[in-house]
Scaffold this motif. Structure first.
Motif, PDB file in Angstrom:
ATOM      1  N   TYR A  73      11.855  11.500 -30.566  1.00  0.00           N
ATOM      2  CA  TYR A  73      10.695  12.279 -31.004  1.00  0.00           C
ATOM      3  C   TYR A  73      11.020  13.754 -30.848  1.00  0.00           C
ATOM      4  O   TYR A  73      11.632  14.165 -29.847  1.00  0.00           O
ATOM      5  CB  TYR A  73       9.481  11.913 -30.152  1.00  0.00           C
ATOM      6  CG  TYR A  73       8.267  12.793 -30.345  1.00  0.00           C
ATOM      7  CD1 TYR A  73       7.350  12.533 -31.357  1.00  0.00           C
ATOM      8  CD2 TYR A  73       8.046  13.891 -29.514  1.00  0.00           C
ATOM      9  CE1 TYR A  73       6.233  13.335 -31.530  1.00  0.00           C
ATOM     10  CE2 TYR A  73       6.928  14.697 -29.680  1.00  0.00           C
ATOM     11  CZ  TYR A  73       6.029  14.425 -30.694  1.00  0.00           C
ATOM     12  OH  TYR A  73       4.930  15.218 -30.864  1.00  0.00           O
ATOM     13  N   ALA A  74      10.636  14.579 -31.825  1.00  0.00           N
ATOM     14  CA  ALA A  74      10.907  16.016 -31.749  1.00  0.00           C
ATOM     15  C   ALA A  74       9.757  16.796 -32.370  1.00  0.00           C
ATOM     16  O   ALA A  74       9.028  16.289 -33.232  1.00  0.00           O
ATOM     17  CB  ALA A  74      12.211  16.354 -32.462  1.00  0.00           C
ATOM     18  N   ASP A  75       9.601  18.023 -31.914  1.00  0.00           N
ATOM     19  CA  ASP A  75       8.634  18.963 -32.497  1.00  0.00           C
ATOM     20  C   ASP A  75       9.441  20.159 -32.983  1.00  0.00           C
ATOM     21  O   ASP A  75       9.937  20.964 -32.192  1.00  0.00           O
ATOM     22  CB  ASP A  75       7.602  19.388 -31.442  1.00  0.00           C
ATOM     23  CG  ASP A  75       6.439  20.155 -32.068  1.00  0.00           C
ATOM     24  OD1 ASP A  75       6.624  20.743 -33.151  1.00  0.00           O
ATOM     25  OD2 ASP A  75       5.345  20.170 -31.464  1.00  0.00           O
ATOM     26  N   LEU A  76       9.589  20.278 -34.284  1.00  0.00           N
ATOM     27  CA  LEU A  76      10.456  21.296 -34.868  1.00  0.00           C
ATOM     28  C   LEU A  76       9.699  22.530 -35.328  1.00  0.00           C
ATOM     29  O   LEU A  76      10.263  23.376 -36.032  1.00  0.00           O
ATOM     30  CB  LEU A  76      11.240  20.689 -36.039  1.00  0.00           C
ATOM     31  CG  LEU A  76      12.118  19.485 -35.653  1.00  0.00           C
ATOM     32  CD1 LEU A  76      12.845  18.938 -36.873  1.00  0.00           C
ATOM     33  CD2 LEU A  76      13.102  19.854 -34.559  1.00  0.00           C
ATOM     34  N   THR A 116      17.183  15.706 -27.376  1.00  0.00           N
ATOM     35  CA  THR A 116      16.129  16.636 -27.778  1.00  0.00           C
ATOM     36  C   THR A 116      15.924  17.683 -26.691  1.00  0.00           C
ATOM     37  O   THR A 116      15.595  17.356 -25.555  1.00  0.00           O
ATOM     38  CB  THR A 116      14.816  15.891 -28.049  1.00  0.00           C
ATOM     39  OG1 THR A 116      15.063  14.846 -28.984  1.00  0.00           O
ATOM     40  CG2 THR A 116      13.767  16.836 -28.595  1.00  0.00           C
ATOM     41  N   TRP A 315      14.902  11.355 -35.153  1.00  0.00           N
ATOM     42  CA  TRP A 315      14.035  12.480 -35.496  1.00  0.00           C
ATOM     43  C   TRP A 315      12.673  12.063 -36.062  1.00  0.00           C
ATOM     44  O   TRP A 315      12.331  12.351 -37.206  1.00  0.00           O
ATOM     45  CB  TRP A 315      14.719  13.431 -36.481  1.00  0.00           C
ATOM     46  CG  TRP A 315      15.949  14.093 -35.973  1.00  0.00           C
ATOM     47  CD1 TRP A 315      17.241  13.693 -36.183  1.00  0.00           C
ATOM     48  CD2 TRP A 315      16.037  15.290 -35.181  1.00  0.00           C
ATOM     49  NE1 TRP A 315      18.117  14.562 -35.574  1.00  0.00           N
ATOM     50  CE2 TRP A 315      17.407  15.548 -34.955  1.00  0.00           C
ATOM     51  CE3 TRP A 315      15.075  16.162 -34.642  1.00  0.00           C
ATOM     52  CZ2 TRP A 315      17.859  16.632 -34.208  1.00  0.00           C
ATOM     53  CZ3 TRP A 315      15.530  17.252 -33.898  1.00  0.00           C
ATOM     54  CH2 TRP A 315      16.898  17.481 -33.691  1.00  0.00           C
ATOM     55  N   SER A 317       9.381  13.353 -36.400  1.00  0.00           N
ATOM     56  CA  SER A 317       8.992  14.763 -36.315  1.00  0.00           C
ATOM     57  C   SER A 317       7.486  14.921 -36.179  1.00  0.00           C
ATOM     58  O   SER A 317       6.714  14.400 -36.999  1.00  0.00           O
ATOM     59  CB  SER A 317       9.472  15.511 -37.562  1.00  0.00           C
ATOM     60  OG  SER A 317      10.879  15.526 -37.596  1.00  0.00           O
ATOM     61  N   GLN A 320       4.261  15.279 -38.978  1.00  0.00           N
ATOM     62  CA  GLN A 320       4.555  14.711 -40.294  1.00  0.00           C
ATOM     63  C   GLN A 320       4.046  13.270 -40.357  1.00  0.00           C
ATOM     64  O   GLN A 320       4.076  12.557 -39.358  1.00  0.00           O
ATOM     65  CB  GLN A 320       6.058  14.747 -40.565  1.00  0.00           C
ATOM     66  CG  GLN A 320       6.629  16.155 -40.642  1.00  0.00           C
ATOM     67  CD  GLN A 320       8.059  16.155 -41.154  1.00  0.00           C
ATOM     68  OE1 GLN A 320       8.472  15.253 -41.870  1.00  0.00           O
ATOM     69  NE2 GLN A 320       8.805  17.174 -40.784  1.00  0.00           N
TER      70      GLN A 320
END
Length: 371
Positions: A73-76, A116, A315, A317, A320
């Motif tokens: 899991y990522a927050d871009l 991450t 990923w 995100s 989204q």
């Protein structure tokens, strides 16, 4: 290294339904070879010691086949936006991600390192939940990320001293991250300039202090994305190694992340001969030839035992719908391993790349530079 021929079952597997393909691969020679890597015991590993997973310390010899650089899991979003509008992982993350993890578990994978960075959505509680549900060992990070033009750099990284930044990471090691009790298994940095700026030098000094107090390996995203200017990515790595060495840290404590972006192969050889880990970690289907060439060069130089491989995939995100396009973790098993076997890499070579090297790299051990 003995010549091996990939089986027709593997060559035709791409045409199968995903579930049929995984079932066929489970009984293929590739799977049978790699199954010996899944839990081969510490006697098969060159280094003894522990690795810190999100569920606690484990013996390095139990890591088995390991993906050393992936993302769950990522927050871009820019960090300022993250801080102003925090997003918690929705419940659907587990539903979306877990099938991908179960796929690689069936293929013999036993450990996944979630790289991450601290300010790109690192979520230790979620990683722990996915580790428990999938049966995979997982690692998370501490450190600071100052690449991407500062997009993910919080103000405290700019304002605090290297000693203060180190104490943040050492505190996470000693006490767990954000009240979760989860402790980091590596130090993750992001550094992109070959001429190090003040902030980059400060972050590296903080990482050196942290390593010398914790024994955690330093994995550094190195150079800008997509950089193909010969030598630039390598020069960035060597600048980091020089600074870390001046702080008393041996090259063996450093992972050159995204080394595949350096097109000058002599830099890979030089870094590995110095004792650093050279990580080719962005594999995608269609890149088999390039990755085989990178790994073959290191094998020819007698440096296979300094190479790490992975995919930088996954990923989910934040923000989204259903996390956007999630990149599966299976191509290393379904495309790269068969290509390596076609090129003559044998069972022991594959165990070195996917079992022994990760266990040695992530073993908790202070590596002090010898004068």
């Amino acid at each position: 290294m003995r010549r091996k021929i990939a089986t027709q079952e593997l060559k035709g597997a791409w045409r199968m339904h995903r579930r049929e393909f995984l079932g066929a691969l489970a009984t293929s020679p590739v799977m049978l070879v790699m199954s010996g890597c899944a839990g081969s015991g510490r006697a098969a590993i060159d280094e003894s010691g522990s690795v810190m997973t999100v569920l606690g310390p484990v013996d390095a010899g139990t890591l088995g086949m390991t993906l050393i650089h992936e993302h769950l899991y990522a927050d871009l979003r820019p960090y300022a936006e993250q801080a102003g509008n925090p997003l918690s992982p929705p419940a659907e993350v587990v539903d979306v991600v877990l099938p991908y993890l179960r796929d690689i578990h069936r293929l013999g994978c036993r450990t996944l390192v979630d790289c991450t960075a601290t300010t790109l959505g690192r979520n230790p509680a979620l990683i722990r939940q996915l580790s428990e549900a999938s049966g995979l060992h997982m690692l998370t990070v501490t450190g600071a990320y100052v690449a991407a033009g500062g997009r993910f750099t919080p103000s405290y990284v700019l304002d605090e001293t290297d000693a203060q930044l180190a104490q943040r990471s050492i505190g996470e090691w000693r006490n767990g991250i954000d009240g979760t009790g989860v402790r980091p298994g590596l130090i993750k940095l992001g550094v992109e300039n070959d001429l190090l700026g003040d902030t980059e030098r400060k972050v590296l000094r903080a990482a050196a202090r942290t390593h010398l107090q914790t024994g955690l390996v330093i994995a550094s995203h190195t150079g800008p994305w997509g950089d193909v200017e010969p030598g630039r990515n390598g020069c960035c790595a060597f600048a980091q190694l020089e600074l870390l060495g001046a702080e008393g840290v041996a090259p063996a404590a450093y992972v050159w992340v995204h080394a595949q972006n350096e097109v000058q192969a002599s830099h890979h050889v030089r870094a590995a001969r110095d004792g650093a880990w050279v990580s080719f970690d962005g594999f995608r289907p269609g890149q088999e030839g390039a990755y085989v060439a990178l790994i073959r060069r290191m094998w020819e130089e007698g440096l296979l035992d300094r190479v790490l491989v992975s995919q930088d995939a996954g990923w989910y995100s934040a923000g989204q719908p259903r996390g956007g396009e999630f990149k599966p973790f299976t191509p290393l098993f379904t495309a790269l391993i068969p290509a390596l076997r076609d090129a003559g890499f044998d069972d022991e070579d594959l165990r070195t790349l996917l079992v022994r090297n990760p266990a040695r790299a992530f073993t908790i051990r202070v590596r002090v530079r010898q004068s």
